[in-house]
Design a protein around this motif. Structure first.
Motif, PDB file in Angstrom:
ATOM      1  N   GLN A   1      -4.555   2.529  29.653  1.00  0.00           N
ATOM      2  CA  GLN A   1      -5.690   1.919  30.333  1.00  0.00           C
ATOM      3  C   GLN A   1      -5.202   0.695  31.096  1.00  0.00           C
ATOM      4  N   VAL A   2      -5.338   0.730  32.412  1.00  0.00           N
ATOM      5  CA  VAL A   2      -4.924  -0.390  33.251  1.00  0.00           C
ATOM      6  C   VAL A   2      -6.202  -1.066  33.740  1.00  0.00           C
ATOM      7  N   PRO A   3      -6.513  -2.246  33.218  1.00  0.00           N
ATOM      8  CA  PRO A   3      -7.773  -2.907  33.555  1.00  0.00           C
ATOM      9  C   PRO A   3      -7.903  -3.207  35.052  1.00  0.00           C
ATOM     10  N   LYS A   4      -9.054  -2.869  35.603  1.00  0.00           N
ATOM     11  CA  LYS A   4      -9.303  -3.169  37.011  1.00  0.00           C
ATOM     12  C   LYS A   4      -9.422  -4.672  37.244  1.00  0.00           C
ATOM     13  N   ALA A   5      -9.710  -5.415  36.203  1.00  0.00           N
ATOM     14  CA  ALA A   5      -9.745  -6.881  36.321  1.00  0.00           C
ATOM     15  C   ALA A   5      -8.344  -7.450  36.549  1.00  0.00           C
ATOM     16  N   ASN A   6      -7.300  -6.674  36.234  1.00  0.00           N
ATOM     17  CA  ASN A   6      -5.923  -7.130  36.378  1.00  0.00           C
ATOM     18  C   ASN A   6      -5.377  -6.807  37.770  1.00  0.00           C
ATOM     19  N   LEU A   7      -6.105  -7.227  38.793  1.00  0.00           N
ATOM     20  CA  LEU A   7      -5.646  -7.052  40.170  1.00  0.00           C
ATOM     21  C   LEU A   7      -4.393  -7.890  40.362  1.00  0.00           C
ATOM     22  N   LEU A   8      -3.346  -7.282  40.889  1.00  0.00           N
ATOM     23  CA  LEU A   8      -2.086  -7.996  41.075  1.00  0.00           C
ATOM     24  C   LEU A   8      -2.137  -8.756  42.399  1.00  0.00           C
ATOM     25  N   THR A   9      -2.156 -10.067  42.278  1.00  0.00           N
ATOM     26  CA  THR A   9      -2.188 -10.973  43.426  1.00  0.00           C
ATOM     27  C   THR A   9      -1.039 -11.962  43.262  1.00  0.00           C
ATOM     28  N   VAL A  10      -0.866 -12.823  44.238  1.00  0.00           N
ATOM     29  CA  VAL A  10       0.146 -13.875  44.129  1.00  0.00           C
ATOM     30  C   VAL A  10      -0.119 -14.726  42.888  1.00  0.00           C
ATOM     31  N   ASP A  11      -1.351 -15.164  42.688  1.00  0.00           N
ATOM     32  CA  ASP A  11      -1.684 -15.980  41.519  1.00  0.00           C
ATOM     33  C   ASP A  11      -1.493 -15.200  40.215  1.00  0.00           C
ATOM     34  N   ALA A  12      -1.872 -13.926  40.223  1.00  0.00           N
ATOM     35  CA  ALA A  12      -1.704 -13.112  39.016  1.00  0.00           C
ATOM     36  C   ALA A  12      -0.223 -12.952  38.674  1.00  0.00           C
ATOM     37  N   LEU A  13       0.620 -12.754  39.685  1.00  0.00           N
ATOM     38  CA  LEU A  13       2.064 -12.666  39.428  1.00  0.00           C
ATOM     39  C   LEU A  13       2.583 -13.939  38.773  1.00  0.00           C
ATOM     40  N   HIS A  14       2.170 -15.094  39.285  1.00  0.00           N
ATOM     41  CA  HIS A  14       2.588 -16.359  38.675  1.00  0.00           C
ATOM     42  C   HIS A  14       2.118 -16.433  37.225  1.00  0.00           C
ATOM     43  N   GLY A  15       0.914 -15.949  36.949  1.00  0.00           N
ATOM     44  CA  GLY A  15       0.373 -15.979  35.594  1.00  0.00           C
ATOM     45  C   GLY A  15       1.154 -15.134  34.604  1.00  0.00           C
ATOM     46  N   LEU A  16       1.856 -14.103  35.093  1.00  0.00           N
ATOM     47  CA  LEU A  16       2.620 -13.234  34.195  1.00  0.00           C
ATOM     48  C   LEU A  16       3.867 -13.919  33.635  1.00  0.00           C
ATOM     49  N   PHE A  17       4.183 -15.100  34.152  1.00  0.00           N
ATOM     50  CA  PHE A  17       5.306 -15.876  33.631  1.00  0.00           C
ATOM     51  C   PHE A  17       4.865 -16.858  32.538  1.00  0.00           C
ATOM     52  N   SER A  18       3.623 -16.808  32.135  1.00  0.00           N
ATOM     53  CA  SER A  18       3.092 -17.773  31.176  1.00  0.00           C
ATOM     54  C   SER A  18       3.657 -17.543  29.768  1.00  0.00           C
ATOM     55  N   GLU A  19       3.532 -18.550  28.951  1.00  0.00           N
ATOM     56  CA  GLU A  19       3.982 -18.469  27.560  1.00  0.00           C
ATOM     57  C   GLU A  19       3.242 -17.391  26.777  1.00  0.00           C
ATOM     58  N   GLN A  20       2.025 -17.076  27.192  1.00  0.00           N
ATOM     59  CA  GLN A  20       1.232 -16.057  26.497  1.00  0.00           C
ATOM     60  C   GLN A  20       2.027 -14.760  26.330  1.00  0.00           C
ATOM     61  N   TYR A  21       2.744 -14.333  27.359  1.00  0.00           N
ATOM     62  CA  TYR A  21       3.491 -13.080  27.291  1.00  0.00           C
ATOM     63  C   TYR A  21       4.816 -13.252  26.570  1.00  0.00           C
ATOM     64  N   ARG A  22       5.426 -14.409  26.659  1.00  0.00           N
ATOM     65  CA  ARG A  22       6.680 -14.646  25.947  1.00  0.00           C
ATOM     66  C   ARG A  22       6.435 -14.717  24.435  1.00  0.00           C
ATOM     67  N   GLU A  23       5.295 -15.247  24.035  1.00  0.00           N
ATOM     68  CA  GLU A  23       4.994 -15.368  22.610  1.00  0.00           C
ATOM     69  C   GLU A  23       4.799 -14.022  21.937  1.00  0.00           C
ATOM     70  N   MET A  24       4.526 -12.970  22.720  1.00  0.00           N
ATOM     71  CA  MET A  24       4.349 -11.638  22.154  1.00  0.00           C
ATOM     72  C   MET A  24       5.687 -10.951  21.853  1.00  0.00           C
ATOM     73  N   LEU A  25       6.759 -11.511  22.349  1.00  0.00           N
ATOM     74  CA  LEU A  25       8.067 -10.875  22.214  1.00  0.00           C
ATOM     75  C   LEU A  25       8.801 -11.354  20.966  1.00  0.00           C
ATOM     76  N   VAL A  26       9.634 -10.475  20.447  1.00  0.00           N
ATOM     77  CA  VAL A  26      10.482 -10.822  19.318  1.00  0.00           C
ATOM     78  C   VAL A  26      11.735 -11.478  19.895  1.00  0.00           C
ATOM     79  N   THR A  27      12.040 -12.665  19.436  1.00  0.00           N
ATOM     80  CA  THR A  27      13.242 -13.311  19.925  1.00  0.00           C
ATOM     81  C   THR A  27      14.376 -13.055  18.941  1.00  0.00           C
ATOM     82  N   PRO A  28      15.580 -12.829  19.471  1.00  0.00           N
ATOM     83  CA  PRO A  28      16.734 -12.516  18.595  1.00  0.00           C
ATOM     84  C   PRO A  28      17.143 -13.707  17.765  1.00  0.00           C
TER      85      PRO A  28
END
Length: 170
Positions: free
Chosen positions: A143-170
């Motif tokens: 399911q790809v949310p239609k609210a997740n329109l990829l824009t310049v601002d949205a691309l910048h948002g994908l670098f946020s800590e929110q997504y890094r915190e979901m990852l397992v760090t070695p």
């Protein structure tokens, strides 16, 4: 005119154009698809953040979209799904879904003062999904949310800590 490879190239160039407009470093991944990603996007970093963080993305281009009012219902090959799902990655991974017209002659419109690319791109994060065990072929619905329109601002948002915190760090 055109085939699935042609359509895929259009989707990747759509993403590259957005990334360039966002002033991101954009590099194609290795010519051998071992990692299940097409692009590596880099950000110069902001004050107080990791310098030069990066994300990676699998790009799919789709001309016969299906879904409901809130999300696209995309059938992703299981191999690609498993290479995006879960948290065991060093860098955040995303699915970028480019919705393009059926007819290739409708993909772009060029005048003296603009280049219009049709239609739009959306993103999905599968870090909180589990890879599928016990199957090596087939498809997984995403399911790809239609609210997740990829824009310049949205691309910048994908670098946020929110997504890094979901990852397992070695």
């Amino acid at each position: 005119m055109g085939d699935n490879g042609h359509r895929g190239d259009f989707g990747e160039q759509f993403i590259q154009a957005l990334a360039v407009a966002a002033n991101l470093d954009v590099l194609p991944k290795a010519w051998r698809d071992r990692q299940g990603t097409d692009w590596e996007l880099g950000h110069p970093g902001r004050s107080g953040t990791i310098r030069f963080p990066k994300i990676v993305a699998q790009v799919k281009c789709w001309s016969q979209p299906r879904g409901d009012a809130t999300a696209w219902d995309y059938r992703l090959k299981l191999r690609n799904y498993n290479l995006l799902a879960g948290s065991g990655w060093q860098h955040p991974r995303f699915l970028f879904l480019v919705i393009a017209p059926v007819h290739v002659e409708d993909w772009v419109d060029v005048t003296h003062d603009r280049l219009l690319m049709r239609h739009a791109a959306y993103w999905a994060c599968l870090h909180e999904h589990q890879p599928v065990e016990g199957r090596t072929s087939g498809y997984q619905r995403v399911q790809v949310p239609k609210a997740n329109l990829l824009t310049v601002d949205a691309l910048h948002g994908l670098f946020s800590e929110q997504y890094r915190e979901m990852l397992v760090t070695p």
